[in-house]
Structures are given as C-alpha cells and as structure tokens.
Design a protein around this motif. Sequence first.
Motif: not given
Length: 249
Positions: A168, A141-144, A161-162
């Motif tokens: 996370t 998954d994405c993260f900042w 959103e992240y």
Amino acid sequence: MDRHQISSIAHTDHPVAAPLGDDSVHALLDRALPRGDARLLDLGCGSGTWMTRAHAMRPDLRAEGVDNDADTIAAAQRAVADAGLGDRIVFHAQDAQEFTSPHLYDLVLSIGATHAFGGLLPTLDAARKHLAPGGSILLGDCFWEREPDRAVLDAGFTADEYDDLATTVDRVTADGWTPLYGHVSTLQEWDDYEWSWTGNLSRWALDHPEHPDNGQALKTAAEHRTAWLHGYRGTLGFVTLLLRSTPRP
C-alpha cells in the motif's frame, strides 16, 4: 432504512467513521495541521467531526467539507452555525468527485472514503487537484494485516480489494507522494469501533420496538457483527498516512 440512516445511527457514539481513537485523531491532526490562517478540505466529511476537532486545535483555520449525504450535511451545518462557527466551517452536500472550489487547501483529508473515488490512487488524484503548493494530504484506508482467508472472503471482501501495508505504501510513493507520518490502527481501536457500530444500531432497534425499520436494524447489526468477529477481525487493517507531493527530479 438506507445506508446513510444506518451509518448515522451506528456512529452515534463513535462520530469518527473509522477505527481511530480520540488520542489518535488528536495526534494525527496535531502533526498535519498548519499554523495560522490555513484552509482545510475534507472529502467525504460525514458529520464533520474531523473539521470541528481541527478547528478546536487551530481556531484560525477555515474548513470545508464535502459529502453526498444531504441530511447529515444539513445537520452538521446547523450544529456549526449554533456553535457560532458558520463563518469558519462550511459544508457542501454533493458528490466529492464533482466538487470544485476557487480555493486551494493547505491540508486535504479523506479518511475512510476511498470507495467514493474508486480506490486509493483515484482518491489521491482527486485530493491533488485541491492541494495548495507545499500542502499535505491526510489519507485513511484499509489494508490486509495478513492474507485474507475464506472466512474474510465470505464476509463480502475480495482478495484483491486491498494490499498489505508495505505494498500500500509502495503504491502511494510510486504515485508521487512522500509519507511524513503514519498511524496503523490497533486491534483495540478496531474493537471499539466495531462494538460501537453494532451496539449503537442494536440499541436503537431495541429502543424503538414499534419502528418499521426495527427488524432491519437488528438484522444489519447482527450480520455486521458476525462478519467482523467470524471474518475480518485481525485481518483487515487501517492506516492513516500524512503525505506530501514528492518533488520531480
């Protein structure tokens, strides 16, 4: 041209639909895959690339994939049948949230598909239902990488959103999971993925000048490239985590 058609064309030269290079995919699978006659489930499998690569590494593996793109699933099923793997790799064209099976799985994958479940933790909840005792989840998954600025938000993202990487992972552990390994995609992996995505779509449009979707394909590729280069490049990260359920005290 719908999003499934766009995605199919865009991933022609990068069949792993995530910013992960071939070496990273191999290393992640080598750590995650159990030995022997194990079962794997891929939730949001797309064309089944993870499953075919997993089977190449563990020929005794039985794998099932679920995706709601019926055309992609049909093509993937034909490909594995032509390769003589139809008894080892099976596809289901349906919503991954609604998938049920009489089996539990030693490894459940969901790479870049958390949107299909409504986010990170709902994806883990869905995967948990299919997991055999002692089994593992491979989740991407994405993260900042850093706090998103106005250019990132203008590219279509929202600040909430992240989370950052540490938050996370904290959310995952608080949900009852223990990380066994993690891979953070490099900027090179991201660049290769994005150049492939935009380039494949642009090449298709240039090679099909008479196609009615030609203009839309070029426009989509250009908009994506602008959002990436002028927006989220270097800010949006991607982490792939190998997880097992944490024993309750």
